[in-house]
Write a protein that holds these residues in place. Structure first.
Motif, PDB file in Angstrom:
ATOM      1  N   ALA A 230       0.826  -1.209   0.000  1.00 42.20           N
ATOM      2  CA  ALA A 230       0.000   0.000   0.000  1.00 42.20           C
ATOM      3  C   ALA A 230       0.862   1.261   0.000  1.00 42.20           C
ATOM      4  N   LEU A 231       1.880   1.286   0.845  1.00 41.96           N
ATOM      5  CA  LEU A 231       2.734   2.467   0.941  1.00 41.96           C
ATOM      6  C   LEU A 231       3.547   2.678  -0.331  1.00 41.96           C
ATOM      7  N   ALA A 234       0.455   3.715  -3.254  1.00 44.57           N
ATOM      8  CA  ALA A 234      -0.652   4.647  -3.058  1.00 44.57           C
ATOM      9  C   ALA A 234      -0.266   6.108  -3.248  1.00 44.57           C
ATOM     10  N   ARG A 236      -3.099   7.941  -2.534  1.00 42.64           N
ATOM     11  CA  ARG A 236      -3.984   8.143  -1.390  1.00 42.64           C
ATOM     12  C   ARG A 236      -4.285   6.775  -0.782  1.00 42.64           C
ATOM     13  N   LEU A 237      -4.245   6.716   0.537  1.00 48.34           N
ATOM     14  CA  LEU A 237      -4.425   5.459   1.251  1.00 48.34           C
ATOM     15  C   LEU A 237      -5.679   5.544   2.119  1.00 48.34           C
ATOM     16  N   GLN A 248      -7.722   8.002   6.392  1.00 44.38           N
ATOM     17  CA  GLN A 248      -7.391   8.103   4.983  1.00 44.38           C
ATOM     18  C   GLN A 248      -6.593   9.370   4.748  1.00 44.38           C
ATOM     19  N   GLU A 250      -2.769  11.013   2.522  1.00 47.89           N
ATOM     20  CA  GLU A 250      -1.493  10.753   1.861  1.00 47.89           C
ATOM     21  C   GLU A 250      -0.697   9.755   2.714  1.00 47.89           C
ATOM     22  N   PRO A 251      -0.165   8.692   2.115  1.00 49.25           N
ATOM     23  CA  PRO A 251       0.462   7.631   2.908  1.00 49.25           C
ATOM     24  C   PRO A 251       1.557   8.100   3.851  1.00 49.25           C
ATOM     25  N   GLN A 252       2.401   9.016   3.392  1.00 52.62           N
ATOM     26  CA  GLN A 252       3.480   9.497   4.254  1.00 52.62           C
ATOM     27  C   GLN A 252       2.913  10.190   5.499  1.00 52.62           C
TER      28      GLN A 252
END
Length: 353
Positions: A230-231, A234, A236-237, A248, A250-252
């Motif tokens: 996923a990281l 993505a 967007r996660l 939900q 931004e992954p960072q």
């Protein structure tokens, strides 16, 4: 990637059982998933889902088994009908589509890549890749030509006349991706598409998807239960638990700012140095301009791992962060070290001492 919202989901609920509309009233009143099953004999699949998916983004929906992620993706092309809520694609209400418009959606707007490949064993690789165009009535010569083009792009040049049983699992999944690309649909739905593959092949498929996405800029909805995947993929996660969204974004940002113990558990064992990027921890430039003591320039998308190597572990260094040839921020190595410690562990240490 643009700011245009390609898919919008609003107040989406799904309840499985003999009388979902009646059961929905209990959910509105706050009944939990467990109590809905035990007391009312219904299964809560999704609770109040709200997501905007941007054109050209990879939106990854992740969660453990039973979290509702596969149920959610099947609402987008109405393989599953919702109990309540809205699903809009390119500004149109998908739930209002008649059978003809729904067929058009599935054949021309959305393609799907499955975990189990879903190839026809009696058709050649090229025929499988051209399935969608064949269904649309495209002449065999034309759809095979298009199929071969995309088979070449996914690394299967020369395999068009083979049959699925002659290919490895990773190669069969490449056929699945080629089939989705051959349809020329702007949206790709990928439900656990790489989960059945061996780790090395899975990594290759992730790299292939990112490589293709740089050129094609599809709107991709990707389902997974694997946080590392996923990281990596993505833009967007979205993280689900028991049918509702826990967090939900931004992954960072999620990695640095988990908002729930469930998320903290998810991210606690991640190799943060390999995942986090310079842009996520840099200090944006202000009116004072470029600092004079920077030890050099670094790219905004460099990993923290690469920065540790470059600095030799010296925490006194600072760097100028560049994006598209322009300075956008500064990176202090002391900030990098802090970012490597999960927030929950850091806070626990502060309370202890």
């Amino acid at each position: 990637m643009t700011d245009k919202i390609e898919i919008s989901i609003r107040n989406l609920y799904k309840i499985f059982g003999p009388d979902p509309k009646s059961a929905l009233e209990y959910v509105y009143a706050g009944t939990s998933k467990a109590d809905l099953l035990n007391d009312h004999g219904h299964v809560l699949g999704l609770r109040d889902i709200n997501i905007d998916m941007r054109d050209g983004d990879i939106t990854v929906i992740m969660g453990l088994s039973g979290s509702g992620k596969s149920t959610l993706i099947r609402h987008l092309n109405r393989l599953i009908e919702p109990t309540a809520g809205q699903v809009e694609v390119d500004g149109e209400d998908v739930l209002a589509y008649d059978e003809e418009k729904l067929r058009t959606l599935r054949r021309q707007v959305m393609s799907m890549v499955f975990q189990k490949f879903a190839l026809f064993p009696h058709r050649t690789v090229a025929e499988n890749a051209g399935t969608t165009l064949k269904v649309r009535g495209v002449a065999k010569h034309d759809y095979l030509k298009e199929a071969h083009k995309w088979l070449d792009r996914v690394g299967l040049q020369g395999y068009g006349d083979h049959y699925p049983h002659q290919l490895s699992g990773g190669m069969q999944q490449r056929v699945g991706i080629a089939r989705a690309l051959t349809s020329n649909s702007p949206i790709m739905l990928m439900d656990e598409a790489f989960s059945a593959l061996d780790p090395l092949i899975r990594t290759d498929m992730q790299d292939l998807l990112l490589e293709l996405q740089k050129e094609l800029h599809k709107t991709i909805v990707f389902i997974t239960h694997d946080l590392d995947e996923a990281l990596k993929l993505a833009d967007r996660l979205v993280i689900l638990k028991d049918g509702h969204i826990v967090q939900q974004g931004e992954p960072q940002y999620i990695l640095l700012n988990p908002n729930d113990p469930y998320i903290e558990d998810f991210v606690s064992d991640i190799n943060r140095a390999r995942v986090l990027r310079v842009s996520s921890i840099m200090t944006p430039l202000d009116d004072s301009g470029v600092p004079p003591d920077a030890h050099g320039e670094v790219a905004h998308d460099d990993t923290l791992e690469s920065m540790i190597t470059r600095s030799g572990g010296d925490t006194s260094h600072s760097y100028l962060v560049m994006r598209d040839g322009q300075p956008v921020g500064t990176l202090e190595m002391t900030s990098l070290v802090k970012a490597l410690v999960p927030r929950v562990a850091s806070e626990a240490g502060a309370r202890k001492y």
